[in-house]
Design an enzyme around this catalytic site. Structure first.
Site, short mmCIF file in Angstrom:
data_model
loop_
_atom_site.label_atom_id
_atom_site.label_comp_id
_atom_site.label_asym_id
_atom_site.label_seq_id
_atom_site.Cartn_x
_atom_site.Cartn_y
_atom_site.Cartn_z
N ASP A 210 -3.24 -2.16 0.43
CA ASP A 210 -2.55 -2.45 -0.20
C ASP A 210 -1.38 -3.60 1.23
O ASP A 210 -1.53 -4.88 0.48
CB ASP A 210 -0.97 -1.99 -0.35
CG ASP A 210 -0.64 -1.98 -1.57
OD1 ASP A 210 -0.13 -3.05 -1.87
OD2 ASP A 210 0.13 -0.74 -1.54
N ASP B 194 -1.33 -8.37 1.29
CA ASP B 194 -0.07 -8.80 1.27
C ASP B 194 -0.21 -9.51 1.98
O ASP B 194 0.71 -10.96 1.97
CB ASP B 194 1.21 -7.79 1.32
CG ASP B 194 1.04 -7.60 -0.78
OD1 ASP B 194 0.11 -7.49 -1.72
OD2 ASP B 194 2.73 -7.67 -1.26
N LYS C 238 -7.32 3.78 11.14
CA LYS C 238 -6.88 4.44 12.08
C LYS C 238 -7.17 5.45 12.50
O LYS C 238 -7.09 6.42 12.44
CB LYS C 238 -5.02 5.09 11.40
CG LYS C 238 -4.47 4.90 12.52
CD LYS C 238 -3.93 3.45 12.96
CE LYS C 238 -3.21 4.45 14.27
NZ LYS C 238 -2.72 2.85 14.42
N ASP D 154 -3.83 -1.43 12.86
CA ASP D 154 -2.66 -1.75 13.80
C ASP D 154 -2.70 -3.97 14.37
O ASP D 154 -2.01 -4.13 14.34
CB ASP D 154 -1.96 -0.85 14.84
CG ASP D 154 -2.80 -0.61 15.49
OD1 ASP D 154 -3.77 -0.16 14.89
OD2 ASP D 154 -2.19 0.48 16.16
N TYR E 279 -2.50 7.54 -2.04
CA TYR E 279 -2.05 7.35 -2.76
C TYR E 279 -1.86 8.01 -4.21
O TYR E 279 -1.37 8.64 -5.14
CB TYR E 279 -2.46 5.64 -3.97
CG TYR E 279 -2.14 4.76 -3.03
CD1 TYR E 279 -0.74 5.12 -2.20
CD2 TYR E 279 -1.56 3.31 -3.27
CE1 TYR E 279 -0.03 3.58 -1.00
CE2 TYR E 279 -1.16 1.96 -2.49
CZ TYR E 279 -0.53 2.19 -1.58
OH TYR E 279 0.03 1.53 -0.90
#
Ligand code: NAD
Length: 371
Positions: free
Chosen positions: A251, A255, A194, A227, A143
């Site tokens: 992020d 959620d 990852k 994942d 970001y």
């Protein structure tokens, strides 16, 4: 208690001012009934700030945020400002305040209140009793990484690019927050990356492992690819205690965890920086956005904001009993069957923001009378 703690309130846009109004009533209640006084200041952020100052976060507001003991934020954004150039968008105000206050650790608890276990889209037995803490790195990663942009390659072809970058110290400081929290909980940290594809997260995994071995041998550390983590969060979320992960993965996963609890309207968060002169910069905000679809209609669930205020009492001011009081009031109200529309269930009473607010104050009165 004298008013020696300053609190900057930034209601923002959409439902932000509506949910902050409920928090204000609770702050007034604490002043009246518990002699717990905060010096409450207000300021503008997001679209509300853009409309007045031409920027989503004025320098003067940022200075007041830095000077305050804690900042409480509503939400930013809305269709009115969607067409603005990127640097003026309301959401940039949020990214800037987090960055400028050095708030590198975002704490998002996902707790399922017993009365709401059935409101989750997942089976009750999967979520009942859930209590996990997601620690998201907040000021680094993709970001903020440079270079970034969209470039014209000619012939109608364009190229958009961002950079995922982490340094040792960025990883270790957020790791420390997660390990410390785990020590006060079930003593388990799961670091999510990852590392099978992205070098930046190979470093993430290596540094987390080194930090754990060097400074927190008493905390059980595990690693998981993002994942798989997304899958595990909906398959068996109670396997987790504290999750620590990068900005973008956090992020998305937080959620996802929000839905385990039934609604975004129930999720608080805290963002903390590094201690300086005995004070930890801190900003508290609900996880949800400005919900333009329901703004101004007295429909918003104020509980995520109130829980954020509770986190502020806990983490910035060490007022555990007062934070417990808020949790108890919310739990009792939910048990009594009151629900805003977002958490409505068959057989319960659907109420507006203001009715929920009145009920909260009544419940606090009741709890205070008992104590
Ligand atoms: P959102 O969180 O605002 O809303 C998603 C859905 O959840 C909507 O249907 C909304 O009505 C509902 N919802 C959210 N909070 C609720 C509450 N307290 N009570 C009841 N229902 C609630 O996300 P979005 O729709 O993707 O984004 C809307 C705007 O908010 C956009 O401009 C976005 O950029 C911004 N946003 C801001 C933040 C923030 O300020 N931290 C976070 C996310 C999105």
């Amino acid at each position: 208690m004298a008013a020696n703690k300053t609190l900057l309130m930034l209601p923002g846009d959409g439902i932000g001012p509506e949910v902050m109004a409920v928090v204000k009533r609770v702050i007034e209640w604490f002043a009246r009934r518990r002699a717990l006084r905060f010096e409450v200041e207000e300021g503008l952020i997001g679209g509300a700030s853009y409309d007045v100052h031409g920027t989503p976060l004025a320098d003067e507001t940022l200075e007041r945020a830095r000077a305050a003991d804690a900042v409480l934020l509503g939400a930013v954004g809305g269709p009115k400002w969607d067409g603005l150039e990127f640097s003026r968008k309301p959401e940039r105000g949020l990214l800037r305040i987090r960055k400028e206050m050095g708030l590198f650790a975002n704490l998002r608890p996902a707790v399922v209140f017993p009365a709401l276990a059935e409101a989750s889209t997942l089976k009750t037995e999967i979520v009942s009793g859930l209590d996990i803490m997601i620690v998201r790195e907040l000021t680094g990663g993709i970001y903020f990484g440079e270079p970034r942009g969209i470039e014209d390659l000619g012939g109608g072809e364009r190229r958009g690019f961002n950079t995922l970058v982490y340094t040792t110290s960025e990883i270790r400081r957020v790791g420390r927050v997660a390990f410390e929290l785990a020590r006060k909980r079930q003593g388990r940290v799961c670091s999510i990356d990852k590392a099978n594809v992205l070098e930046a997260t190979v470093l993430w995994r290596e540094e987390m492992a080194r930090l754990g071995a060097e400074e927190f041998p008493d905390v059980a550390l595990s690693h998981m690819y993002v994942d798989n983590a997304a899958m595990q969060l909906v398959r068996d979320p109670k396997q987790f205690d504290v999750i620590v992960t990068t900005n973008m993965f956090g992020d998305i996963l937080s959620d996802c965890a929000a839905m385990l609890t039934g609604s975004l309207g129930m999720l608080p968060s805290a963002s903390l920086g590094a201690e300086q002169d005995g004070r930890i910069p801190a900003l508290y905000e609900p996880v949800h956005g400005s919900a333009p679809d329901i703004a101004g209609r007295d429909l918003a669930n104020p509980l995520a904001s109130l829980l954020s205020f509770g986190m502020m009492l806990r983490y910035s001011f060490d007022l555990q009993a007062e934070a417990d009081l808020i949790d108890a009031a919310i739990s009792n109200i939910l048990a009594s069957g009151l629900r805003t529309a977002d958490i409505m269930q068959p057989g319960k009473a659907k109420v507006s923001t203001s009715v929920m607010s009145d009920a909260l104050i009544r419940e606090l009165d009741k709890l205070a009378a008992k104590a």
